[in-house]
Design an enzyme around this catalytic site. Sequence first.
Site, short mmCIF file in Angstrom:
data_model
loop_
_atom_site.label_atom_id
_atom_site.label_comp_id
_atom_site.label_asym_id
_atom_site.label_seq_id
_atom_site.Cartn_x
_atom_site.Cartn_y
_atom_site.Cartn_z
N ARG A 147 39.75 44.40 31.09
CA ARG A 147 39.41 43.10 31.66
C ARG A 147 37.93 43.12 32.04
NH1 ARG A 147 41.39 40.50 37.34
NH2 ARG A 147 39.52 41.63 38.08
N TYR A 159 34.39 36.24 41.67
CA TYR A 159 35.69 36.93 41.66
C TYR A 159 35.67 38.10 40.69
CZ TYR A 159 40.05 38.68 40.43
OH TYR A 159 41.02 39.60 40.18
N ASP A 210 39.62 37.07 33.63
CA ASP A 210 40.39 36.36 34.66
C ASP A 210 39.51 35.26 35.28
OD1 ASP A 210 42.58 37.58 37.36
OD2 ASP A 210 42.09 35.54 36.68
N HIS A 212 40.69 33.23 37.40
CA HIS A 212 41.21 33.21 38.76
C HIS A 212 41.37 31.81 39.32
CE1 HIS A 212 42.05 35.47 42.58
NE2 HIS A 212 42.49 36.31 41.69
N GLU A 236 42.83 34.42 31.55
CA GLU A 236 43.87 34.41 32.57
C GLU A 236 43.64 33.36 33.66
OE1 GLU A 236 45.19 37.51 36.11
OE2 GLU A 236 44.47 38.29 34.19
N GLU A 262 50.79 35.51 37.75
CA GLU A 262 50.88 36.54 38.79
C GLU A 262 51.34 35.97 40.12
OE1 GLU A 262 46.52 37.16 40.67
OE2 GLU A 262 46.70 37.71 38.55
N ARG A 283 52.51 36.52 33.38
CA ARG A 283 52.02 37.65 34.19
C ARG A 283 52.85 37.92 35.44
NH1 ARG A 283 48.26 40.55 34.64
NH2 ARG A 283 47.31 39.81 36.58
N GLU A 339 48.97 45.42 33.53
CA GLU A 339 47.75 45.66 34.29
C GLU A 339 47.92 46.97 35.07
OE1 GLU A 339 44.79 43.14 37.24
OE2 GLU A 339 46.91 42.58 37.11
N TRP A 402 40.38 30.28 45.43
CA TRP A 402 39.73 31.59 45.38
C TRP A 402 40.08 32.27 44.10
CZ3 TRP A 402 41.98 36.60 45.56
CH2 TRP A 402 41.00 37.62 45.51
C1 CS2 Z 1 43.97 39.38 40.16
C2 CS2 Z 1 44.49 40.02 41.39
O1 CS2 Z 1 44.30 41.38 39.00
C3 CS2 Z 1 44.38 40.17 38.94
O2 CS2 Z 1 44.70 39.59 37.93
O3 CS2 Z 1 44.23 38.07 39.95
O4 CS2 Z 1 43.67 41.07 41.65
C4 CS2 Z 1 44.55 39.17 42.60
O5 CS2 Z 1 43.33 38.65 42.92
C5 CS2 Z 1 45.07 39.98 43.76
O6 CS2 Z 1 46.16 40.70 43.41
C6 CS2 Z 1 45.43 39.10 44.92
O7 CS2 Z 1 46.05 39.89 45.85
MG MG Z 2 44.62 37.56 37.96
#
Ligand code: CS2
Ligand code: MG
Length: 402
Positions: A147, A159, A210, A212, A236, A262, A283, A339, A402
């Site tokens: 990534r 991020y 990502d 995010h 992502e 996620e 995810r 991951e 975020w």
């Molecule tokens: C992120 C995460 O790894 C990822 O894909 O989106 O690190 C995420 O920010 C954190 O797990 C939040 O706790």
């Molecule tokens: Mg993520």
Amino acid sequence: MKIADARVIVTCPGRNFVTLKLVTDDGVTGVGDATLVGREIAVASYLTEHVVPLLIGREADRIEDTWQYLYRGAYWRRGPVTMSAIAAVDTALWDIKGKVAGLPVYQLLGGRSRDGVTVYGHANAPTVDGLLAEMAHHLDLGYRAIRVQCGVPGLADTYGVTQDGAAHEPTGAAVPAETVWSSERYLTHVPSVFAQVRSEFGPEVKLLHDVHHRLTPIEAARLGKALEPYALTWLEDPVPAELQEGFRLIRQHTTTPLAVGEVFNTVWDCQQLITEQLIDYVRATVVHAGGITHLRRIFDLAHLYHVRSGSHGTTTLSPVCLAAALHLDVSIPNFGLQEYLPHTEATDAVFPHSYRFADGCLHPSEEPGLGVDIDEELAARHPYRPASLPVNRLEDCTLHNW
Ligand code: CS2
Ligand code: MG
């Protein structure tokens, strides 16, 4: 064989984790992760006050019935707190069933569908030069999928980016830190980053990115299109996924594969995304999506629509969650990627486990059960410390994702 004891263990060997440990009247134990970063105590008290009293005396081998009992029986269904609590019970019961059967859990899930679980790591840096060095480092470690996150000129924080290339897992103070974001600066910069990464490392290495949750569907469509020449394995969380139909707009404009989930807790969070084939990877992971029982249901639906798994696996999830995820990853027919960010030595000491990393893959334990446990004595030496994820604002102070 009945459940005789259930302990909720909160520990902080560097970061907070919540673990449920079940013990049967035959002395067989099982563990389950219940960590919801930034809201840990909400799940711990949901378990302690509302679930543990219901578990004592129940048959430990009735995993599906217990799942339905906790999900339907709660009346108030879904959501990250409820589903993380149910996940911990479910995971611990699968651990017990594997130990009683004398088999690793993946054998109970249908056995191996592959020799190893291909994982991806995180390469990040404030500058492209730093990023290229981090990429080379991850390739040396054996990662075949990486990534890519890079700093954006004009933004102090971005991020996924740390000053030293370490994993970006920012849970700092009890009160969230605030970061500043600009989608315009980001959209201008990211394609050039991938152009340089591809020209440096060629077409072989799988590249992921990502977003995010930070763009609108049309901005995500623009980014996906601009990244097509660099053949990403996935883009992502391009947009927040509450509006599942929002992905139609992205799909209309780009063939860059999309990965989402996620933060998903049940199959209902992704049913439309999957059945309309608006995503390519889901995810969701064990701890937040109702355990092995429900996550397998999500992956089974995904399989019907050519959607593969891409489970979340950062260090905000405990080694118990990762160990459990690997048993699913190695057995499901539609595995994509897992991951993997290594936990700290302190965390690994609290959670002894026998999964292992080799040649770009994680290998689940061959021990009966999940192959992970918690050292309660050591855990007790690391008391909980309140910590929150950051909050993000646009340059005009508008609250953003975020
Ligand atoms: C992120 C995460 O790894 C990822 O894909 O989106 O690190 C995420 O920010 C954190 O797990 C939040 O706790
Ligand atoms: Mg993520």
